[in-house]
Design a protein around this motif. Sequence first.
Motif, PDB file in Angstrom:
ATOM      1  N   GLY A 192      35.739 -16.829  34.580  1.00 41.88           N
ATOM      2  CA  GLY A 192      36.836 -17.668  35.048  1.00 41.88           C
ATOM      3  C   GLY A 192      38.158 -17.343  34.390  1.00 41.88           C
ATOM      4  O   GLY A 192      38.270 -16.401  33.602  1.00 41.88           O
ATOM      5  N   PRO A 193      39.178 -18.151  34.692  1.00 43.33           N
ATOM      6  CA  PRO A 193      40.529 -17.867  34.202  1.00 43.33           C
ATOM      7  C   PRO A 193      40.642 -17.810  32.675  1.00 43.33           C
ATOM      8  O   PRO A 193      41.338 -16.955  32.140  1.00 43.33           O
ATOM      9  N   TRP A 194      39.966 -18.723  32.001  1.00 43.13           N
ATOM     10  CA  TRP A 194      40.040 -18.700  30.538  1.00 43.13           C
ATOM     11  C   TRP A 194      39.368 -17.457  29.969  1.00 43.13           C
ATOM     12  O   TRP A 194      39.790 -16.919  28.955  1.00 43.13           O
ATOM     13  N   GLY A 195      38.334 -16.994  30.629  1.00 47.69           N
ATOM     14  CA  GLY A 195      37.676 -15.760  30.204  1.00 47.69           C
ATOM     15  C   GLY A 195      38.586 -14.555  30.354  1.00 47.69           C
ATOM     16  O   GLY A 195      38.599 -13.664  29.499  1.00 47.69           O
ATOM     17  N   ILE A 196      39.370 -14.541  31.425  1.00 46.23           N
ATOM     18  CA  ILE A 196      40.310 -13.440  31.638  1.00 46.23           C
ATOM     19  C   ILE A 196      41.392 -13.452  30.558  1.00 46.23           C
ATOM     20  O   ILE A 196      41.839 -12.414  30.093  1.00 46.23           O
ATOM     21  N   ILE A 197      41.796 -14.647  30.141  1.00 50.92           N
ATOM     22  CA  ILE A 197      42.849 -14.769  29.134  1.00 50.92           C
ATOM     23  C   ILE A 197      42.309 -14.515  27.728  1.00 50.92           C
ATOM     24  O   ILE A 197      42.894 -13.770  26.947  1.00 50.92           O
ATOM     25  N   LEU A 198      41.180 -15.124  27.397  1.00 54.20           N
ATOM     26  CA  LEU A 198      40.657 -15.037  26.033  1.00 54.20           C
ATOM     27  C   LEU A 198      39.695 -13.870  25.804  1.00 54.20           C
ATOM     28  O   LEU A 198      39.498 -13.450  24.673  1.00 54.20           O
ATOM     29  N   GLY A 199      39.109 -13.351  26.875  1.00 53.25           N
ATOM     30  CA  GLY A 199      38.163 -12.240  26.750  1.00 53.25           C
ATOM     31  C   GLY A 199      38.736 -11.032  26.019  1.00 53.25           C
ATOM     32  O   GLY A 199      38.089 -10.488  25.114  1.00 53.25           O
ATOM     33  N   PRO A 200      39.950 -10.585  26.363  1.00 53.33           N
ATOM     34  CA  PRO A 200      40.512  -9.427  25.654  1.00 53.33           C
ATOM     35  C   PRO A 200      40.697  -9.672  24.158  1.00 53.33           C
ATOM     36  O   PRO A 200      40.465  -8.775  23.342  1.00 53.33           O
ATOM     37  N   PHE A 201      41.102 -10.884  23.792  1.00 55.49           N
ATOM     38  CA  PHE A 201      41.278 -11.175  22.369  1.00 55.49           C
ATOM     39  C   PHE A 201      39.951 -11.109  21.627  1.00 55.49           C
ATOM     40  O   PHE A 201      39.829 -10.429  20.601  1.00 55.49           O
ATOM     41  N   PHE A 202      38.943 -11.802  22.150  1.00 50.60           N
ATOM     42  CA  PHE A 202      37.650 -11.806  21.462  1.00 50.60           C
ATOM     43  C   PHE A 202      36.982 -10.435  21.512  1.00 50.60           C
ATOM     44  O   PHE A 202      36.308 -10.030  20.563  1.00 50.60           O
ATOM     45  N   GLY A 203      37.186  -9.697  22.612  1.00 54.01           N
ATOM     46  CA  GLY A 203      36.665  -8.334  22.680  1.00 54.01           C
ATOM     47  C   GLY A 203      37.298  -7.442  21.629  1.00 54.01           C
ATOM     48  O   GLY A 203      36.615  -6.655  20.963  1.00 54.01           O
ATOM     49  N   ALA A 204      38.625  -7.554  21.464  1.00 56.74           N
ATOM     50  CA  ALA A 204      39.316  -6.772  20.434  1.00 56.74           C
ATOM     51  C   ALA A 204      38.861  -7.189  19.042  1.00 56.74           C
ATOM     52  O   ALA A 204      38.677  -6.345  18.156  1.00 56.74           O
ATOM     53  N   LEU A 205      38.646  -8.479  18.866  1.00 58.29           N
ATOM     54  CA  LEU A 205      38.173  -8.985  17.582  1.00 58.29           C
ATOM     55  C   LEU A 205      36.810  -8.392  17.230  1.00 58.29           C
ATOM     56  O   LEU A 205      36.614  -7.880  16.124  1.00 58.29           O
ATOM     57  N   VAL A 206      35.890  -8.418  18.173  1.00 57.45           N
ATOM     58  CA  VAL A 206      34.551  -7.857  17.938  1.00 57.45           C
ATOM     59  C   VAL A 206      34.635  -6.347  17.728  1.00 57.45           C
ATOM     60  O   VAL A 206      33.995  -5.795  16.818  1.00 57.45           O
ATOM     61  N   GLY A 207      35.430  -5.667  18.544  1.00 58.19           N
ATOM     62  CA  GLY A 207      35.578  -4.222  18.399  1.00 58.19           C
ATOM     63  C   GLY A 207      36.110  -3.826  17.042  1.00 58.19           C
ATOM     64  O   GLY A 207      35.589  -2.905  16.401  1.00 58.19           O
ATOM     65  N   GLU A 208      37.126  -4.512  16.583  1.00 54.40           N
ATOM     66  CA  GLU A 208      37.698  -4.195  15.270  1.00 54.40           C
ATOM     67  C   GLU A 208      36.757  -4.611  14.151  1.00 54.40           C
ATOM     68  O   GLU A 208      36.672  -3.950  13.111  1.00 54.40           O
ATOM     69  N   TRP A 209      36.017  -5.681  14.360  1.00 53.65           N
ATOM     70  CA  TRP A 209      35.029  -6.121  13.364  1.00 53.65           C
ATOM     71  C   TRP A 209      33.951  -5.043  13.198  1.00 53.65           C
ATOM     72  O   TRP A 209      33.544  -4.734  12.084  1.00 53.65           O
ATOM     73  N   ILE A 210      33.519  -4.463  14.303  1.00 56.90           N
ATOM     74  CA  ILE A 210      32.536  -3.370  14.259  1.00 56.90           C
ATOM     75  C   ILE A 210      33.133  -2.165  13.544  1.00 56.90           C
ATOM     76  O   ILE A 210      32.485  -1.536  12.697  1.00 56.90           O
ATOM     77  N   ASN A 211      34.387  -1.850  13.852  1.00 58.52           N
ATOM     78  CA  ASN A 211      35.044  -0.717  13.213  1.00 58.52           C
ATOM     79  C   ASN A 211      35.156  -0.899  11.701  1.00 58.52           C
ATOM     80  O   ASN A 211      34.978   0.034  10.951  1.00 58.52           O
ATOM     81  N   LYS A 212      35.456  -2.100  11.282  1.00 58.64           N
ATOM     82  CA  LYS A 212      35.628  -2.384   9.850  1.00 58.64           C
ATOM     83  C   LYS A 212      34.310  -2.737   9.176  1.00 58.64           C
ATOM     84  O   LYS A 212      34.294  -3.125   8.007  1.00 58.64           O
ATOM     85  N   GLU A 213      33.223  -2.657   9.935  1.00 58.30           N
ATOM     86  CA  GLU A 213      31.863  -2.911   9.436  1.00 58.30           C
ATOM     87  C   GLU A 213      31.738  -4.274   8.773  1.00 58.30           C
ATOM     88  O   GLU A 213      31.150  -4.419   7.709  1.00 58.30           O
ATOM     89  N   GLY A 214      32.314  -5.271   9.424  1.00 60.41           N
ATOM     90  CA  GLY A 214      32.150  -6.642   8.960  1.00 60.41           C
ATOM     91  C   GLY A 214      33.152  -7.092   7.920  1.00 60.41           C
ATOM     92  O   GLY A 214      33.175  -8.257   7.558  1.00 60.41           O
ATOM     93  N   ARG A 215      33.982  -6.191   7.407  1.00 58.70           N
ATOM     94  CA  ARG A 215      35.026  -6.600   6.460  1.00 58.70           C
ATOM     95  C   ARG A 215      36.188  -7.191   7.250  1.00 58.70           C
ATOM     96  O   ARG A 215      36.582  -6.666   8.276  1.00 58.70           O
ATOM     97  N   GLU A 216      36.736  -8.271   6.731  1.00 56.52           N
ATOM     98  CA  GLU A 216      37.748  -8.980   7.502  1.00 56.52           C
ATOM     99  C   GLU A 216      39.108  -8.303   7.483  1.00 56.52           C
ATOM    100  O   GLU A 216      39.905  -8.505   8.382  1.00 56.52           O
ATOM    101  N   GLY A 217      39.436  -7.501   6.566  1.00 56.67           N
ATOM    102  CA  GLY A 217      40.754  -6.904   6.381  1.00 56.67           C
ATOM    103  C   GLY A 217      41.496  -6.528   7.650  1.00 56.67           C
ATOM    104  O   GLY A 217      41.314  -5.436   8.176  1.00 56.67           O
ATOM    105  N   GLY A 218      42.344  -7.397   8.150  1.00 58.34           N
ATOM    106  CA  GLY A 218      43.205  -7.098   9.286  1.00 58.34           C
ATOM    107  C   GLY A 218      42.564  -7.207  10.653  1.00 58.34           C
ATOM    108  O   GLY A 218      43.155  -6.802  11.641  1.00 58.34           O
TER     109      GLY A 218
END
Length: 163
Positions: free
Chosen positions: A101-127
């Motif tokens: 739905g609409p909220w998924g279209i708006i918030l999906g990219p943010f949470f997807g980027a958050l998970v992607g960067e979290w994977i890249n940083k291997e769970g460290r929060e830094g940035g």
Amino acid sequence: MSAGISVILCIVAGVLLLVGFLGTFVPVLPGAPLAWAGLLAAYFSDYTDISILCLIITAVIAVFVSIADNIFPVAMTKKFGGSKYATTGATIGLIIGFFTGPWGIILGPFFGALVGEWINKEGREGGVFKAAFGAFLGFLLGTGLKMITVLAFIWVFVISFFR
């Protein structure tokens, strides 16, 4: 040109413009180029009054917007310290969010980027949040630019139809 062909061209133009609008937030559809193809179809109809100059200008705009749409997310992600993982995550988040739905279209990219960067940083929060915000902001800028452009193309079609 026969009236029947002109009507068909107007219908095709309208469909391409609407699909182009969907393409502003559906990643697999090239929104601005599809909408421009709608203007091209309308150009050949007897029921619209679109000039060749208008077609050239809108073609240049469609190309510019398509390029900018691919640059904004990467540039903003890098500016905010993110990696390609955040950009890829934002795209995957958009695709998943599209089905929620609409909220998924708006918030999906943010949470997807958050998970992607979290994977890249291997769970460290830094940035991670900062990078996710950058990817999200880049996505919004690109999407907003595409929407404004396609809405302007639709406006050109509607105005030319009623002249």
